[in-house]
Structure formats: structure tokens, C-alpha cells
Design a protein around this motif. Structure first.
Motif, PDB file in Angstrom:
ATOM      1  N   ASP A   7      17.196   1.688   2.679  1.00  0.00           N
ATOM      2  CA  ASP A   7      17.658   0.717   1.679  1.00  0.00           C
ATOM      3  C   ASP A   7      17.083   1.005   0.300  1.00  0.00           C
ATOM      4  OD1 ASP A   7      19.182  -0.662   3.363  1.00  0.00           O
ATOM      5  OD2 ASP A   7      17.801  -2.361   3.652  1.00  0.00           O
ATOM      6  N   ARG A   8      15.765   1.211   0.259  1.00  0.00           N
ATOM      7  CA  ARG A   8      15.095   1.314  -1.050  1.00  0.00           C
ATOM      8  C   ARG A   8      14.474   2.666  -1.334  1.00  0.00           C
ATOM      9  NH1 ARG A   8      10.947  -3.522  -0.442  1.00  0.00           N
ATOM     10  NH2 ARG A   8      10.681  -2.483   1.568  1.00  0.00           N
ATOM     11  N   LEU A   9      14.495   3.564  -0.336  1.00  0.00           N
ATOM     12  CA  LEU A   9      13.714   4.806  -0.448  1.00  0.00           C
ATOM     13  C   LEU A   9      14.514   6.055  -0.133  1.00  0.00           C
ATOM     14  CD1 LEU A   9      10.688   3.629   1.759  1.00  0.00           C
ATOM     15  CD2 LEU A   9      10.803   3.542  -0.741  1.00  0.00           C
ATOM     16  N   GLU A  29     -10.097   5.279  -4.980  1.00  0.00           N
ATOM     17  CA  GLU A  29     -11.125   5.311  -3.933  1.00  0.00           C
ATOM     18  C   GLU A  29     -10.703   4.559  -2.679  1.00  0.00           C
ATOM     19  OE1 GLU A  29     -15.332   4.369  -4.689  1.00  0.00           O
ATOM     20  OE2 GLU A  29     -15.098   5.855  -6.290  1.00  0.00           O
ATOM     21  N   GLU A  30     -10.025   3.414  -2.869  1.00  0.00           N
ATOM     22  CA  GLU A  30      -9.627   2.614  -1.708  1.00  0.00           C
ATOM     23  C   GLU A  30      -8.636   3.368  -0.811  1.00  0.00           C
ATOM     24  OE1 GLU A  30      -7.230  -0.057  -4.715  1.00  0.00           O
ATOM     25  OE2 GLU A  30      -6.621  -0.648  -2.706  1.00  0.00           O
ATOM     26  N   VAL A  31      -7.890   4.303  -1.413  1.00  0.00           N
ATOM     27  CA  VAL A  31      -6.877   5.039  -0.652  1.00  0.00           C
ATOM     28  C   VAL A  31      -7.522   6.070   0.277  1.00  0.00           C
ATOM     29  CG1 VAL A  31      -5.023   6.756  -0.940  1.00  0.00           C
ATOM     30  CG2 VAL A  31      -4.973   4.642  -2.240  1.00  0.00           C
ATOM     31  N   LYS A  33     -10.614   5.862   1.480  1.00  0.00           N
ATOM     32  CA  LYS A  33     -11.773   5.296   2.180  1.00  0.00           C
ATOM     33  C   LYS A  33     -11.875   5.792   3.628  1.00  0.00           C
ATOM     34  CE  LYS A  33     -13.988   0.881   3.067  1.00  0.00           C
ATOM     35  NZ  LYS A  33     -13.790  -0.551   3.204  1.00  0.00           N
ATOM     36  N   TYR A  34     -10.733   5.934   4.297  1.00  0.00           N
ATOM     37  CA  TYR A  34     -10.738   6.368   5.702  1.00  0.00           C
ATOM     38  C   TYR A  34     -10.143   7.770   5.853  1.00  0.00           C
ATOM     39  CZ  TYR A  34     -11.632   1.422   6.408  1.00  0.00           C
ATOM     40  OH  TYR A  34     -12.179   0.162   6.355  1.00  0.00           O
ATOM     41  N   GLU A  35     -10.130   8.523   4.780  1.00  0.00           N
ATOM     42  CA  GLU A  35      -9.485   9.839   4.754  1.00  0.00           C
ATOM     43  C   GLU A  35     -10.508  10.907   4.374  1.00  0.00           C
ATOM     44  OE1 GLU A  35      -6.045  10.930   4.610  1.00  0.00           O
ATOM     45  OE2 GLU A  35      -5.644   9.039   5.618  1.00  0.00           O
ATOM     46  N   GLY A  98       2.213  -4.023  -0.190  1.00  0.00           N
ATOM     47  CA  GLY A  98       2.661  -5.401   0.028  1.00  0.00           C
ATOM     48  C   GLY A  98       4.146  -5.616  -0.156  1.00  0.00           C
ATOM     49  N   LYS A  99       4.922  -4.528  -0.159  1.00  0.00           N
ATOM     50  CA  LYS A  99       6.377  -4.673  -0.351  1.00  0.00           C
ATOM     51  C   LYS A  99       7.164  -4.099   0.827  1.00  0.00           C
ATOM     52  CE  LYS A  99       6.374  -4.652  -5.410  1.00  0.00           C
ATOM     53  NZ  LYS A  99       4.941  -4.867  -5.635  1.00  0.00           N
ATOM     54  N   GLY A 100       6.444  -3.613   1.819  1.00  0.00           N
ATOM     55  CA  GLY A 100       7.131  -3.073   2.998  1.00  0.00           C
ATOM     56  C   GLY A 100       7.605  -1.634   2.839  1.00  0.00           C
ATOM     57  N   TYR A 101       7.188  -0.950   1.778  1.00  0.00           N
ATOM     58  CA  TYR A 101       7.650   0.438   1.596  1.00  0.00           C
ATOM     59  C   TYR A 101       7.093   1.372   2.673  1.00  0.00           C
ATOM     60  CZ  TYR A 101       9.273  -0.844  -3.105  1.00  0.00           C
ATOM     61  OH  TYR A 101       9.913  -1.422  -4.174  1.00  0.00           O
ATOM     62  N   ALA A 102       5.816   1.167   3.042  1.00  0.00           N
ATOM     63  CA  ALA A 102       5.229   2.041   4.072  1.00  0.00           C
ATOM     64  C   ALA A 102       5.940   1.806   5.409  1.00  0.00           C
ATOM     65  CB  ALA A 102       3.731   1.789   4.189  1.00  0.00           C
ATOM     66  N   THR A 103       6.239   0.558   5.707  1.00  0.00           N
ATOM     67  CA  THR A 103       6.979   0.225   6.933  1.00  0.00           C
ATOM     68  C   THR A 103       8.331   0.948   6.932  1.00  0.00           C
ATOM     69  OG1 THR A 103       5.939  -1.942   6.981  1.00  0.00           O
ATOM     70  CG2 THR A 103       7.977  -1.723   8.232  1.00  0.00           C
ATOM     71  N   GLU A 104       9.034   0.846   5.801  1.00  0.00           N
ATOM     72  CA  GLU A 104      10.372   1.455   5.691  1.00  0.00           C
ATOM     73  C   GLU A 104      10.294   2.995   5.801  1.00  0.00           C
ATOM     74  OE1 GLU A 104      12.660  -0.834   2.817  1.00  0.00           O
ATOM     75  OE2 GLU A 104      13.768   0.972   2.267  1.00  0.00           O
ATOM     76  N   ALA A 124      -0.338   7.519  16.633  1.00  0.00           N
ATOM     77  CA  ALA A 124      -1.067   7.337  15.371  1.00  0.00           C
ATOM     78  C   ALA A 124      -2.466   6.836  15.704  1.00  0.00           C
ATOM     79  CB  ALA A 124      -0.338   6.343  14.473  1.00  0.00           C
ATOM     80  N   LYS A 125      -3.411   7.228  14.878  1.00  0.00           N
ATOM     81  CA  LYS A 125      -4.807   6.841  15.101  1.00  0.00           C
ATOM     82  C   LYS A 125      -5.340   6.208  13.835  1.00  0.00           C
ATOM     83  CE  LYS A 125      -5.271  10.812  18.093  1.00  0.00           C
ATOM     84  NZ  LYS A 125      -5.698  12.184  18.207  1.00  0.00           N
ATOM     85  N   CYS A 126      -6.195   5.214  13.990  1.00  0.00           N
ATOM     86  CA  CYS A 126      -6.821   4.663  12.783  1.00  0.00           C
ATOM     87  C   CYS A 126      -8.123   3.950  13.101  1.00  0.00           C
ATOM     88  CB  CYS A 126      -5.854   3.750  12.028  1.00  0.00           C
ATOM     89  SG  CYS A 126      -5.677   2.120  12.709  1.00  0.00           S
ATOM     90  N   THR A 132      -5.092  -2.883   7.282  1.00  0.00           N
ATOM     91  CA  THR A 132      -3.707  -2.717   6.786  1.00  0.00           C
ATOM     92  C   THR A 132      -3.013  -1.580   7.526  1.00  0.00           C
ATOM     93  OG1 THR A 132      -4.532  -1.365   4.965  1.00  0.00           O
ATOM     94  CG2 THR A 132      -4.050  -3.676   4.473  1.00  0.00           C
ATOM     95  N   SER A 133      -3.789  -0.593   7.979  1.00  0.00           N
ATOM     96  CA  SER A 133      -3.197   0.535   8.687  1.00  0.00           C
ATOM     97  C   SER A 133      -2.709   0.110  10.073  1.00  0.00           C
ATOM     98  CB  SER A 133      -4.225   1.662   8.788  1.00  0.00           C
ATOM     99  OG  SER A 133      -3.679   2.748   9.470  1.00  0.00           O
ATOM    100  N   TRP A 134      -3.553  -0.560  10.878  1.00  0.00           N
ATOM    101  CA  TRP A 134      -3.054  -0.915  12.226  1.00  0.00           C
ATOM    102  C   TRP A 134      -2.035  -2.038  12.176  1.00  0.00           C
ATOM    103  CZ3 TRP A 134      -4.351  -5.808  13.617  1.00  0.00           C
ATOM    104  CH2 TRP A 134      -5.627  -6.316  13.302  1.00  0.00           C
ATOM    105  N   ARG A 135      -2.092  -2.860  11.098  1.00  0.00           N
ATOM    106  CA  ARG A 135      -1.026  -3.876  10.969  1.00  0.00           C
ATOM    107  C   ARG A 135       0.317  -3.198  10.707  1.00  0.00           C
ATOM    108  NH1 ARG A 135      -2.242  -8.594   7.131  1.00  0.00           N
ATOM    109  NH2 ARG A 135      -0.249  -9.239   8.004  1.00  0.00           N
ATOM    110  N   LEU A 136       0.283  -2.121   9.919  1.00  0.00           N
ATOM    111  CA  LEU A 136       1.510  -1.341   9.694  1.00  0.00           C
ATOM    112  C   LEU A 136       2.021  -0.786  11.031  1.00  0.00           C
ATOM    113  CD1 LEU A 136       3.596   0.427   8.149  1.00  0.00           C
ATOM    114  CD2 LEU A 136       1.750   2.024   7.670  1.00  0.00           C
ATOM    115  N   LEU A 137       1.114  -0.226  11.831  1.00  0.00           N
ATOM    116  CA  LEU A 137       1.534   0.364  13.110  1.00  0.00           C
ATOM    117  C   LEU A 137       2.173  -0.697  14.009  1.00  0.00           C
ATOM    118  CD1 LEU A 137      -1.533   2.716  13.659  1.00  0.00           C
ATOM    119  CD2 LEU A 137       0.784   3.354  12.959  1.00  0.00           C
TER     120      LEU A 137
END
Ligand code: COA
Length: 188
Positions: A7-9, A29-31, A33-35, A98-104, A124-126, A132-137
């Protein structure tokens, strides 16, 4: 170039010229943090996008309206190949959270895997602290399979000692997948 339209991507192969957009989001930095740390210099980011553009492992996620690349999805075939399993990962620009782009974007890649690659299972592992990562999963219907204790080390202490992290494992099987609407576009 492979492209998937939602739809958007547009979720597509990287192009070398995407380096500035990539640099923008890997510099937060926040991006990371787990990378693993990313080389955020101009040269570093140019070499990432040049490398990514040669394969199908890193998919740029572009906003249809502005053409800005707001993140990427990692999609890598696990070994041995007969397991028909792919690993999924993702990094997005915090300005577009917060807009659902990662989900899409992730749904588009999973759909591609199940429909076009004959994928049997995606994994997927996290880090459990990366909420926010496991909520996406869970939004993309992946199932939590377990918690591995002190399974990974990405960061070290000031004295160079490994910091051990727990890791959640999520997966989804082809028979569990619920179809998502997207279009595949093969472009010259
Ligand atoms: C993991 C990450 C991609 C998640 O980003 P995100 O913005 O939370 O995820 P989405 O783009 O799917 O957006 C979901 C949010 O948008 C909301 N939303 C709005 N419109 C939506 C829509 N059309 N569809 C789905 N969700 C929508 C959801 O309710 C949710 O909000 P909430 O968290 O307040 O419930 C992001 O935090 C990130 O890049 N982190 C850094 C990198 C990283 O840690 N990667 C993982 C390593 S394991």
C-alpha cells in the motif's frame, strides 16, 4: 531489480545511491543498541549499499510517496538450503516508527519468501529487552519458540569482556502464513 509494492511502500533491492538514507538511520544510537556497530562514515555507508545492491539479502524499504529509504529488511537463506528456511531481520529509521511501516515491509518479504521462493519456515531472533522488535514479530504472526539463555554476544565491556545476551527465537511456517496483499514487479 526485484521490487515488491505494498500500500505505502516499495520493498526492493538496494541501489548504491541509497547510502545517504542508510547513513541517516544507522547513525542513531537507539537503532544500533542491539546491533553490531555500523561504520557510519560516508565511505562506510557507500560500501554497504554497493555490497547490498549485488544480492537479495538486504532489501531497501522505500516510501512510495517521497522515494525515501526508511529502513531495510534482512532476509537470508539459512544453511543447509534443503531446510528451506530464511532468517529475517530489520532496521528502520526512528523518524518513521509507530506507523506500521516495518510491519508492512516484513510482511512483504515473508509473502515473497512463501510465494516465490518456496520458503517452508522463517526465523527471527531478538533480545528480550528489545520490546519493539518482538512486538513487531508478533504483529507479523510469528510464534515465540523459546528463550536461549546467554546465547549471543554483540557488545563488550570497557575492558573488552563479552556481554552475553539472552535471545528469543520466533518462527512462522508456510502453513501458518495468512496471505498479505502485495504486487511483485520485475524491473529491467
Ligand atoms: C524493530 C523496529 C523496526 C520496530 O519499529 P516500529 O515502528 O515499532 O514498528 P512498525 O513500523 O511496524 O510500527 C508499529 C507501530 O505503529 C502502529 N501502527 C500505526 N499504523 C499501523 C499500521 N498500518 N500497521 C501496523 N501498525 C501500525 C502500531 O500500533 C505500533 O505502535 P505501538 O508500538 O505503539 O503499538 C524498530 O524499533 C527498529 O528499527 N529498531 C532498531 C533496530 C532493531 O532493533 N532491529 C531488530 C534487531 S533484533
Amino acid at each position: 531489480m526485484k521490487r515488491i509494492e505494498t500500500d505505502r511502500l516499495i520493498v526492493r533491492n538496494f541501489k548504491p545511491e541509497d547510502w545517504k538514507d542508510l547513513q541517516e538511520y544507522v547513525s542513531y544510537e537507539e537503532v544500533i543498541k542491539y546491533e553490531e556497530d555500523w561504520d557510519t562514515s560516508d565511505e562506510g555507508c557507500k560500501s554497504y549499499t554497493k555490497f547490498f545492491s549485488k544480492g537479495d539479502t538486504f532489501w531497501a524499504v522505500e516510501l512510495k510517496d517521497s522515494k525515501k529509504v526508511i529502513g531495510h529488511v534482512y532476509f537470508n537463506r539459512a544453511k543447509p538450503e534443503r531446510f528451506l528456511t530464511w532468517d529475517l531481520g530489520y532496521i528502520f529509521n526512528p523518524l518513521f516508527y509507530g506507523k506500521g511501516y516495518a510491519t508492512e515491509g516484513c510482511n512483504a518479504i515473508l509473502q515473497y519468501g512463501f510465494e516465490k521462493l518456496g520458503m517452508h519456515r522463517a526465523v527471527a531472533k531478538c533480545n528480550p529487552d528489545n520490546i519493539t522488535s518482538w512486538r513487531l514479530l508478533e504483529r507479523i504472526s510469528m510464534r515465540k519458540e523459546g528463550l536461549c539463555k546467554k546465547a549471543v554476544t554483540i557488545k563488550t565491556t570497557e575492558t573488552g569482556q563479552p556481554i552475553w545476551w539472552d535471545e528469543y527465537i520466533y518462527s512462522i511456517l508456510s502453513e501458518e502464513w495468512k496471505r498479505f496483499e502485495c504486487k511483485y514487479i520485475e524491473q529491467i
